[in-house]
Design a protein around this motif. Structure first.
Motif, PDB file in Angstrom:
ATOM      1  N   GLU A 166      53.231  74.287  -7.226  1.00 18.95           N
ATOM      2  CA  GLU A 166      53.755  73.579  -6.058  1.00 18.95           C
ATOM      3  C   GLU A 166      55.289  73.564  -6.094  1.00 18.95           C
ATOM      4  O   GLU A 166      55.881  72.723  -6.781  1.00 18.95           O
ATOM      5  N   PRO A 167      55.920  74.490  -5.391  1.00 18.99           N
ATOM      6  CA  PRO A 167      57.379  74.440  -5.335  1.00 18.99           C
ATOM      7  C   PRO A 167      57.812  73.121  -4.681  1.00 18.99           C
ATOM      8  O   PRO A 167      57.333  72.785  -3.593  1.00 18.99           O
ATOM      9  N   ILE A 168      58.683  72.398  -5.363  1.00 18.91           N
ATOM     10  CA  ILE A 168      59.007  71.038  -4.896  1.00 18.91           C
ATOM     11  C   ILE A 168      59.686  71.082  -3.521  1.00 18.91           C
ATOM     12  O   ILE A 168      59.469  70.206  -2.683  1.00 18.91           O
ATOM     13  N   TRP A 169      60.424  72.143  -3.266  1.00 18.82           N
ATOM     14  CA  TRP A 169      61.122  72.271  -1.980  1.00 18.82           C
ATOM     15  C   TRP A 169      60.152  72.490  -0.816  1.00 18.82           C
ATOM     16  O   TRP A 169      60.532  72.371   0.350  1.00 18.82           O
ATOM     17  N   ALA A 170      58.906  72.777  -1.161  1.00 23.73           N
ATOM     18  CA  ALA A 170      57.923  73.022  -0.090  1.00 23.73           C
ATOM     19  C   ALA A 170      57.020  71.817   0.145  1.00 23.73           C
ATOM     20  O   ALA A 170      56.256  71.797   1.112  1.00 23.73           O
ATOM     21  N   ILE A 171      57.083  70.816  -0.745  1.00 28.27           N
ATOM     22  CA  ILE A 171      56.143  69.695  -0.628  1.00 28.27           C
ATOM     23  C   ILE A 171      56.617  68.706   0.428  1.00 28.27           C
ATOM     24  O   ILE A 171      57.724  68.143   0.324  1.00 28.27           O
ATOM     25  N   GLY A 172      55.801  68.543   1.448  1.00 27.78           N
ATOM     26  CA  GLY A 172      56.082  67.554   2.483  1.00 27.78           C
ATOM     27  C   GLY A 172      57.274  67.899   3.357  1.00 27.78           C
ATOM     28  O   GLY A 172      57.768  67.058   4.108  1.00 27.78           O
ATOM     29  N   THR A 173      57.762  69.131   3.273  1.00 26.58           N
ATOM     30  CA  THR A 173      58.965  69.503   4.023  1.00 26.58           C
ATOM     31  C   THR A 173      58.651  70.375   5.235  1.00 26.58           C
ATOM     32  O   THR A 173      59.522  70.600   6.065  1.00 26.58           O
ATOM     33  N   GLY A 174      57.423  70.896   5.281  1.00 29.87           N
ATOM     34  CA  GLY A 174      57.093  71.841   6.354  1.00 29.87           C
ATOM     35  C   GLY A 174      57.590  73.244   6.045  1.00 29.87           C
ATOM     36  O   GLY A 174      57.352  74.184   6.803  1.00 29.87           O
ATOM     37  N   LEU A 231      46.396  73.168  -2.982  1.00 31.91           N
ATOM     38  CA  LEU A 231      46.488  71.709  -3.085  1.00 31.91           C
ATOM     39  C   LEU A 231      47.258  71.292  -1.828  1.00 31.91           C
ATOM     40  O   LEU A 231      48.391  71.738  -1.616  1.00 31.91           O
ATOM     41  N   VAL A 232      46.619  70.496  -1.022  1.00 33.37           N
ATOM     42  CA  VAL A 232      47.113  70.254   0.332  1.00 33.37           C
ATOM     43  C   VAL A 232      47.405  68.769   0.519  1.00 33.37           C
ATOM     44  O   VAL A 232      46.523  67.939   0.284  1.00 33.37           O
ATOM     45  N   GLY A 233      48.623  68.440   0.908  1.00 38.67           N
ATOM     46  CA  GLY A 233      48.975  67.038   1.120  1.00 38.67           C
ATOM     47  C   GLY A 233      48.768  66.632   2.568  1.00 38.67           C
ATOM     48  O   GLY A 233      47.659  66.305   3.003  1.00 38.67           O
ATOM     49  N   GLY A 234      49.834  66.670   3.348  1.00 42.35           N
ATOM     50  CA  GLY A 234      49.823  66.173   4.727  1.00 42.35           C
ATOM     51  C   GLY A 234      48.641  66.649   5.556  1.00 42.35           C
ATOM     52  O   GLY A 234      47.974  65.852   6.229  1.00 42.35           O
ATOM     53  N   ALA A 235      48.352  67.943   5.487  1.00 44.31           N
ATOM     54  CA  ALA A 235      47.289  68.495   6.346  1.00 44.31           C
ATOM     55  C   ALA A 235      45.897  68.062   5.888  1.00 44.31           C
ATOM     56  O   ALA A 235      44.924  68.237   6.631  1.00 44.31           O
ATOM     57  N   SER A 236      45.801  67.469   4.685  1.00 46.33           N
ATOM     58  CA  SER A 236      44.466  67.026   4.238  1.00 46.33           C
ATOM     59  C   SER A 236      44.083  65.693   4.861  1.00 46.33           C
ATOM     60  O   SER A 236      42.946  65.240   4.720  1.00 46.33           O
ATOM     61  N   LEU A 237      45.019  65.090   5.556  1.00 52.15           N
ATOM     62  CA  LEU A 237      44.753  63.798   6.206  1.00 52.15           C
ATOM     63  C   LEU A 237      44.382  63.977   7.671  1.00 52.15           C
ATOM     64  O   LEU A 237      44.274  63.013   8.426  1.00 52.15           O
ATOM     65  N   LYS A 238      44.246  65.248   8.081  1.00 54.33           N
ATOM     66  CA  LYS A 238      43.961  65.531   9.496  1.00 54.33           C
ATOM     67  C   LYS A 238      42.732  66.446   9.574  1.00 54.33           C
ATOM     68  O   LYS A 238      42.323  67.031   8.577  1.00 54.33           O
TER      69      LYS A 238
END
Ligand code: PEP
Length: 247
Positions: A166-174, A231-238
Motif C-alpha cells: 500500500e503506497p502511502i501516497w495512494a491511501i485515501g487520496t484518490g 486491500l480497499v478502504g473508501g470504496a469498501s464502504l460503498k
C-alpha cells in the motif's frame, strides 16, 4: 495458482447497527465471487457482522491486535481473543497505525508471529511515502519492511500471510498507482520472499495492492501477474465494493 483475495478495510466506520445493515445490503451480490472476500470491520462490529454473514462465503477480519495474549495493556485486544471469537483474518501494520499509533517494523513482526500462532491469517501492510518514492528507494524500503515482517516466520506459516503493498501516497487520496507501478512493487516483494524462503513459497504467498482502488481501476490492477487482489478502504464502504470483489 493463487486465489485472489479482496479485503475491505472499513477503518473506524460502521458501528454494529450500520455494519449489519451495510453487510446485509451487499452480501448477496458478493457471495460466490471467485476471490476470497473479507470485511475488516471495527472490533465492536465483528460478532454482529459475522452473524449477518452466516451462510455466505464472505469472511471477517479485525484491523489490529496486540502481540501479547493478555495483560496490562488497557484498551487492547489480543490475537488470542480474536481467535476465540472465530475471526479468521487480521490486518497488521496498516500505515495509519504506523503513523498515528507508533507501530514499527518490529511490532509488525511480533504481531504477525502472534497472529499465526493463534491460527489467524495476518494481512501485513507495507508501503512507501511519496518522498521515499521520489528518492528512488521504494524497492529497498519494501525489501526491508518485508524482511523484518517475516523474521522467524516459517515457510509453512509464511504461506498463510497476505502481504498488502500500500503506497502511502495512494491511501485515501484518490491517486491510485498505475498498474505498472503496483506490479513492479509487488514483483519486488515476491522476489525478496523468494530470497527469504524459496521460489515455491514466494509463489504461494498472496500479495495485494491497496491505495485508492476503485471500481474503475480494480480490473486492470488485479490482472497484473504479481497482484493477487486488493486491500480497499473508501470504496469498501460503498456498493462499489461489489464490482471490485467481482473484478
Ligand atoms: C486502506 O485503508 O488500506 C486503503 C487502501 O484505503 P483507500 O482504498 O481509501 O485508499
Amino acid at each position: 495458482m493463487r486465489k485472489k483475495i479482496i479485503a475491505g478495510n472499513w477503518k473506524m466506520n460502521n458501528g454494529p447497527k450500520e455494519a449489519v445493515a451495510f453487510a446485509n445490503s451487499i452480501k448477496d451480490s458478493i457471495n460466490g465471487a471467485d476471490a476470497d472476500v473479507v470485511f475488516c470491520v471495527p472490533f465492536v462490529s465483528l460478532i454482529p457482522v459475522m452473524e449477518a454473514l452466516q451462510g455466505t462465503d464472505i469472511a471477517v477480519g479485525a484491523q489490529n491486535m496486540h502481540f501479547e495474549d493478555s495483560g496490562a495493556y488497557t484498551g487492547e485486544i489480543s490475537g488470542k481473543m480474536l481467535a476465540e471469537m472465530g475471526v479468521p483474518y487480521v490486518i497488521i501494520g496498516h500505515s495509519e497505525r504506523r503513523q498515528y499509533f507508533n507501530e514499527t517494523n518490529e511490532t509488525v513482526n511480533l504481531k504477525a508471529k502472534k497472529a499465526l500462532a493463534c491460527g489467524l491469517k495476518p494481512i501485513v501492510c507495507i508501503g512507501e511515502t511519496l518522498s521515499e518514492r521520489e528518492q528512488g528507494i521504494t524497492v529497498d524500503l519494501l525489501r526491508l519492511q518485508t524482511r523484518i515482517a517475516m523474521l522467524d516466520i516459517s515457510k509453512e506459516d509464511a504461506q498463510k500471510v497476505v502481504v498488502a503493498y500500500e503506497p502511502i501516497w495512494a491511501i485515501g487520496t484518490g491517486k491510485v498507482a498505475t498498474n505498472e507501478q503496483a506490479e513492479e512493487a509487488c514483483k519486488a516483494v515476491r522476489q525478496v520472499l523468494s530470497e527469504i524462503y524459496d521460489q515455491a513459497t514466494a509463489d504461494a504467498i498472496r500479495i495485494q495492492y491497496g491505495g485508492s482502488v476503485s471500481k474503475d481501476s480494480a480490473k486492470g490492477l488485479f490482472a497484473m501477474p504479481n497482484i493477487d487482489g486488493g486491500l480497499v478502504g473508501g470504496a469498501s464502504l460503498k456498493s462499489d465494493f461489489e464490482v471490485i470483489a467481482r473484478a
